[in-house]
Design a protein around this motif. Structure first.
Motif, short mmCIF file in Angstrom:
data_model
loop_
_atom_site.label_atom_id
_atom_site.label_comp_id
_atom_site.label_asym_id
_atom_site.label_seq_id
_atom_site.Cartn_x
_atom_site.Cartn_y
_atom_site.Cartn_z
N PHE A 52 12.23 -0.17 0.60
CA PHE A 52 10.95 -0.43 -0.08
C PHE A 52 11.14 -0.37 -1.59
CE2 PHE A 52 10.16 2.09 3.84
CZ PHE A 52 9.61 1.08 4.61
N PRO A 53 11.85 -1.34 -2.17
CA PRO A 53 12.07 -1.32 -3.62
C PRO A 53 10.76 -1.42 -4.37
CG PRO A 53 12.70 -3.45 -2.70
CD PRO A 53 12.42 -2.55 -1.53
N ILE A 54 10.65 -0.63 -5.45
CA ILE A 54 9.46 -0.64 -6.29
C ILE A 54 9.81 -1.26 -7.63
CG2 ILE A 54 7.74 0.76 -7.49
CD1 ILE A 54 7.94 2.81 -5.30
N SER A 55 9.13 -2.34 -7.96
CA SER A 55 9.32 -2.96 -9.28
C SER A 55 8.24 -2.44 -10.22
CB SER A 55 9.25 -4.49 -9.17
OG SER A 55 7.95 -4.89 -8.78
N GLU A 56 8.43 -2.64 -11.50
CA GLU A 56 7.46 -2.15 -12.49
C GLU A 56 6.12 -2.86 -12.35
OE1 GLU A 56 7.94 0.44 -14.38
OE2 GLU A 56 9.90 0.65 -13.43
N THR A 57 6.13 -4.04 -11.74
CA THR A 57 4.88 -4.81 -11.62
C THR A 57 4.11 -4.47 -10.36
OG1 THR A 57 6.11 -6.61 -10.55
CG2 THR A 57 5.81 -6.74 -12.94
N ASN A 58 4.76 -3.69 -9.44
CA ASN A 58 4.08 -3.34 -8.17
C ASN A 58 2.84 -2.48 -8.42
OD1 ASN A 58 5.87 -4.71 -6.67
ND2 ASN A 58 6.84 -2.93 -5.69
N ALA A 113 0.84 -1.20 0.00
CA ALA A 113 0.00 0.00 0.00
C ALA A 113 0.87 1.26 0.00
CB ALA A 113 -0.92 -0.01 1.21
N TYR A 114 1.96 1.20 0.75
CA TYR A 114 2.87 2.35 0.81
C TYR A 114 3.52 2.59 -0.56
CZ TYR A 114 6.81 5.25 2.35
OH TYR A 114 7.73 6.26 2.50
N ASN A 115 4.00 1.53 -1.20
CA ASN A 115 4.62 1.67 -2.51
C ASN A 115 3.62 2.09 -3.59
OD1 ASN A 115 7.25 1.19 -1.75
ND2 ASN A 115 7.23 -0.98 -2.30
N LYS A 116 2.39 1.62 -3.45
CA LYS A 116 1.35 2.03 -4.40
C LYS A 116 1.10 3.54 -4.29
CE LYS A 116 -3.52 1.29 -5.62
NZ LYS A 116 -4.80 0.64 -5.21
N ALA A 117 1.05 4.03 -3.05
CA ALA A 117 0.86 5.47 -2.84
C ALA A 117 2.06 6.25 -3.36
CB ALA A 117 0.63 5.75 -1.36
N ARG A 118 3.25 5.72 -3.18
CA ARG A 118 4.46 6.39 -3.70
C ARG A 118 4.39 6.52 -5.23
NH1 ARG A 118 9.45 3.12 -2.06
NH2 ARG A 118 10.59 4.83 -3.07
N LYS A 119 3.96 5.44 -5.89
CA LYS A 119 3.88 5.47 -7.36
C LYS A 119 2.83 6.47 -7.84
CE LYS A 119 4.47 1.87 -9.93
NZ LYS A 119 4.37 0.56 -10.59
N GLU A 120 1.74 6.60 -7.09
CA GLU A 120 0.67 7.51 -7.48
C GLU A 120 1.04 8.97 -7.20
OE1 GLU A 120 -2.78 6.24 -5.42
OE2 GLU A 120 -3.09 4.43 -6.64
#
Length: 604
Positions: free
Chosen positions: A598-604, A575-582
């Protein structure tokens, strides 16, 4: 030859390179192309061509070879590893790289983490901040939010660029009826307290010091102590977040609550916190009671101490059974403040520490014992505070277990002679002198509820002290233990769905009482060994997680992967990474620490 150039260039830095304190007081970025400092050290000369005898040419050639050999020899000498008996000062010569024009050094308070950057911004108002965030996002230029630089792990540092809100430090609105205050996020805790005391208001709780910026202290989940009092982020009623992708957002419990609870302890990764509305309490005087106890009596009275005191903390002294107990409660309206006359003056309380220093210094100087750090400048012991005196003592031999035990025993005597009461306003009483520069690791773990404490907090301490003794760790005092209620912020180490849940916070420490580079490295290595022992034997067993401002990134890849997996078990990382991407798709608010945790992959 590179080593030679580095040596020459580093001489410039010894005259003082820019630091955070020398930065201009307006938002700016260094854009001027710096001149090569080597040009001033090695002037370019024009050589005219001419004919000459072959012998002159040969002579010049061999002179050139000789100069080359000499330069290479100097480079080898100054870069070769030194043996233990070589003076440490030589090892510091290459400590700092040269700083071209426009490059600034920013370090945390303990000097344990440092970066050089050309881009350090200080907007003066929210309009400047919004413009900076928007333009940086368009250019994909990083501007990591950094506060007062007090975090032991340097969580706000980034080489690529930083934004600091020190110039956005106003109290914007005070609602005396609701006991709420709206402030700019760059205001420091002490500034805020001073700004609202005339309204009869103050903060619900405080950390050990008062120099943090409000935006920073809530973003890392900082806390005070008191089993009924939550971490400081829980005092946030609403906040204004400047995001790269969605602009300025006002969020609260009523307005976008999911993001609000995620962003309250957002580690600076979801947006730049620009304004904060805090729930305050009435300003009140507290009575602080300090007394010495032991683990047997603590076990007997622990539940009572937690439930009957508004604030309570324990200071455990390694290699002893001593526990310093500090409680704080409002002054009684009926009985007033207790009447107490201390048995000892401050000079008498410090006597054991002073005697130990003088005796140790005498033994070191006569060669009876080999000192690790003794300089020719003897301090006036009568002018040193308790923590300064402890630093001076530990600097003599910080990694000798036997010597550290003597210092701990002398500290225990200081606390025994310091028993008594102190009265003052909460912002004066709830502080704590943490000492000088240091490494620290603090973990947070659940310990049941107020109505039914699990006693895991005391078991944790007993196991930690056993590890210290068995492994002969030169662990200085104190091991600080505090408590809080739960937080509803989902990224808080104290997050929990149960309203009655309580958490214990335990901090271990090693001081850095010297500027000697080699000795600081040795202390650092010993501290991380100390921390490793606690991590391996205690953290999983007690579901303990490190404070966000004190977590350190493992250098070993397997350990890093294990840490990432462990964080996923405790926190809503997806949820944290999703918010970061948005909110920050270009990750301009991120830094190396955030990317590794909290690494973010392209598929996250």
């Amino acid at each position: 030859m590179f080593r030679v150039f580095s040596l020459k260039r580093s001489l410039q830095s010894l005259h003082g390179h820019p630091t955070l304190k020398t930065l201009p007081a307006t938002a700016r970025s260094a854009t001027k192309t710096p001149q090569n400092p080597l040009n001033s050290l090695y002037p370019i000369r024009s050589f005219s061509t001419s004919t000459g005898s072959s012998s002159d040419a040969e002579l010049r050639k061999y002179i050139g070879y000789t100069a080359l050999v000499l330069f290479c020899g100097a480079a080898t000498y100054y870069s070769f590893p030194f043996s233990e008996n070589v003076k440490h000062k030589k090892a510091q010569f290459f400590r700092y790289a040269p700083l071209p024009e426009g490059l600034h050094t920013v370090s945390n308070w303990s000097g344990t983490h440092e970066v050089h950057t050309r881009n350090f911004y200080q907007p003066e108002n929210i309009e400047e901040l919004e413009k900076l965030v928007k333009e940086s996002n368009e250019k994909q230029g990083r501007i990591r939010p950094v506060g007062s630089g007090l975090s032991p792990n340097g969580i706000g540092l980034a080489r690529a660029g930083m934004v600091n809100l020190a110039l956005m430090d106003k109290v914007l609105e005070v609602d005396k009826e609701k006991k709420r205050v709206r402030v700019e996020a760059g205001i420091r805790v002490q500034q805020l307290v001073d700004g609202i005391k005339d309204y009869g208001l103050t903060l619900q709780n405080f950390a050990s010091i008062r120099e943090q910026q409000i935006g920073g202290i809530i973003q890392v989940g900082a806390h005070g102590t008191g089993a009924r009092l939550p971490p400081i982020d829980e005092q946030v009623v609403s906040m204004k977040l400047v995001t790269p992708a969605k602009g300025t957002m006002e969020i609260s419990r009523e307005k976008d609550p999911e993001l609000f609870y995620l962003a309250r302890c957002g580690l600076g990764g979801l947006g730049v916190v620009a304004e904060v509305t805090l729930q305050c309490v009435e300003r009140q005087e507290l009575v602080e009671h300090t007394f010495m106890s032991n683990m047997k009596d603590i076990r007997k009275n622990h539940k009572k101490l937690l439930s009957e005191n508004k604030h309570v903390k324990y200071l455990h002294i390694p290699y002893t059974d001593n526990v310093v107990v500090v409680t704080c409660n409002p002054v009684s309206k009926w009985w007033g403040a207790p009447k107490f006359k201390p048995k000892y003056s401050i000079d008498e309380a410090l006597l054991d520490l002073r005697d130990l220093y003088e005796d140790s210094l005498k033994r070191y100087r006569t060669g009876e014992v080999a000192a690790k750090s003794v300089d020719g400048n003897e301090p006036d012991l009568n002018k040193l505070t308790f923590s300064e005196l402890r630093d001076k003592l530990l600097a003599l031999d910080p990694l000798s277990k036997d010597f550290v035990i003597k210092v701990n025993q002398a500290e225990a005597e200081f606390w025994k002679k310091s028993e008594g009461y102190r009265i003052g306003w909460s912002d004066e009483i709830l502080g704590f002198d943490c000492g000088g520069q240091q490494w620290v690791s603090e973990t947070c773990f659940p310990v049941g509820s107020l109505s039914k404490p699990s006693m895991k907090d005391l078991e944790y301490i007993e196991e930690l002290k056993r590890i210290i003794k068995e492994e002969e760790v030169p662990a200085p005092a104190p091991i600080e233990q505090r408590w809080t209620a739960r937080s509803q912020s989902s990224m808080s180490p104290a997050s929990n769905s149960s309203e009655d849940a309580i958490f214990s916070w335990v901090g271990i420490i090693m001081y850095l009482p010297t500027t000697d580079a080699r000795q600081r490295k040795e202390i650092t290595d010993e501290f991380f060994h100390y921390r490793h022992l606690a991590r391996m034997e205690l953290w999983d067993k007690y579901s303990a997680y490190e404070h966000w401002a004190k977590i350190e990134i493992p250098k070993d890849k397997e350990e890093l992967v294990a840490l990432q997996a462990r964080l996923r078990k405790r926190f809503p990382v997806d949820a944290y990474n999703k918010a970061r991407k948005e909110l920050d798709p270009n990750r301009i608010l991120s830094n190396t620490m955030l990317e590794k945790l909290f690494p973010i992959s392209e598929t996250n």
